[in-house]
Design a protein around this motif. Structure first.
Motif: not given
Length: 145
Positions: A71-95
């Motif tokens: 959450r802290k890294l996301q607030e600093r806009q260093l990472i983003e979370k998106t829903n996994d295409q294969a499983d919408r219940r999972k969130q994928v984290i990327r830079l």
């Protein structure tokens, strides 16, 4: 060689690896992020798209602590979370682009330090080190994933 002796060598190797890693990253500018946040960003950079659970497992952190740091890294806009295409219940984290640029700059700085470490190593020994790392990756590290 017996496996006990090999294990003792491995323990010594991992200890030395941690010390060298610390020395290589010691003077790297981390833009006001904690060492733990750096480890998370490093893992994401190397592994690409990951889940919070994978980060938690790899870095031996509780899932709530991992989520808080993410959450802290996301607030600093260093990472983003998106829903996994294969499983919408999972969130994928990327830079994010900013996070990727920061980590690329950090890795470039570490690579300069690494080059200094190898300054007096012969080309033949560099080749042998590369072969040893490849062998470790193929025979040992791939089995632990």
């Amino acid at each position: 060689m017996d496996k006990h002796h090999l294990f003792q060598q491995f323990v010594a190797f991992t200890t030395n690896l941690h010390q060298v890693t610390q020395a290589l990253t010691q003077n790297v500018k981390l833009d006001h992020i904690t060492a733990l946040q750096y480890k998370i960003l490093e893992y994401i950079k190397v592994s690409q798209a990951v889940t919070a659970t994978e980060i938690s497992d790899c870095l031996h952190m509780s899932l709530p602590n991992t989520s808080r740091e993410l959450r802290k890294l996301q607030e600093r806009q260093l990472i983003e979370k998106t829903n996994d295409q294969a499983d919408r219940r999972k969130q994928v984290i990327r830079l994010t682009l900013e996070g990727d640029k920061m980590m690329t700059d950090v890795f470039n700085s570490i690579e300069e330090n690494f080059s200094q470490l190898l300054h007096s190593v012969s080309p033949e020994d560099v080749e042998a080190i590369s072969g040893a790392l490849t062998l470790l990756e193929e025979k040992l590290f791939q089995h632990s994933k």
